[in-house]
Motif scaffolding. Structure first.
Motif, mmCIF file in Angstrom:
data_model
loop_
_atom_site.group_PDB
_atom_site.id
_atom_site.type_symbol
_atom_site.label_atom_id
_atom_site.label_comp_id
_atom_site.label_asym_id
_atom_site.label_seq_id
_atom_site.Cartn_x
_atom_site.Cartn_y
_atom_site.Cartn_z
ATOM 1 N N GLN A 17 0.103 -24.182 -22.028
ATOM 2 C CA GLN A 17 -0.228 -23.489 -20.782
ATOM 3 C C GLN A 17 1.010 -22.785 -20.227
ATOM 4 N N ALA A 20 1.906 -19.744 -22.410
ATOM 5 C CA ALA A 20 0.969 -18.634 -22.211
ATOM 6 C C ALA A 20 1.252 -17.919 -20.895
ATOM 7 N N LYS A 21 1.486 -18.680 -19.848
ATOM 8 C CA LYS A 21 1.800 -18.080 -18.546
ATOM 9 C C LYS A 21 3.105 -17.291 -18.613
ATOM 10 N N ILE A 24 2.559 -13.956 -20.556
ATOM 11 C CA ILE A 24 1.864 -12.972 -19.719
ATOM 12 C C ILE A 24 2.803 -12.427 -18.648
ATOM 13 N N TRP A 38 -4.233 -16.742 -18.888
ATOM 14 C CA TRP A 38 -3.503 -17.662 -19.751
ATOM 15 C C TRP A 38 -4.456 -18.551 -20.549
#
Length: 64
Positions: A17, A20-21, A24, A38
């Motif tokens: 997580q 992914a955040k 981005i 995400w």
């Protein structure tokens, strides 16, 4: 530029997580137009990941 100290190993769901955040966030700072969350990256939704990569590739200058 990417701060490698902020990239987690990706073993746990929390690591995935956070990565992914961060991906981005970096893409947005570079000017990408993103249409995914995400969660889409963590769950590896193919069409959303493709749009993410296409947006990043569109920033790449073309060699003439």
């Amino acid at each position: 530029s990417i701060n490698r100290a902020l990239v987690a190993p990706g073993v746990t769901e929390s690591d995935k997580q956070l990565n992914a955040k961060y991906a981005i966030s970096v893409a947005r700072k570079l000017g990408c137009s993103l249409f995914l969350l995400w969660e889409d990256v963590v769950e590896v939704r193919p069409r959303m990941v493709l749009s993410f990569l296409a947006s990043a590739m569109a920033l790449q200058p073309r060699d003439a």
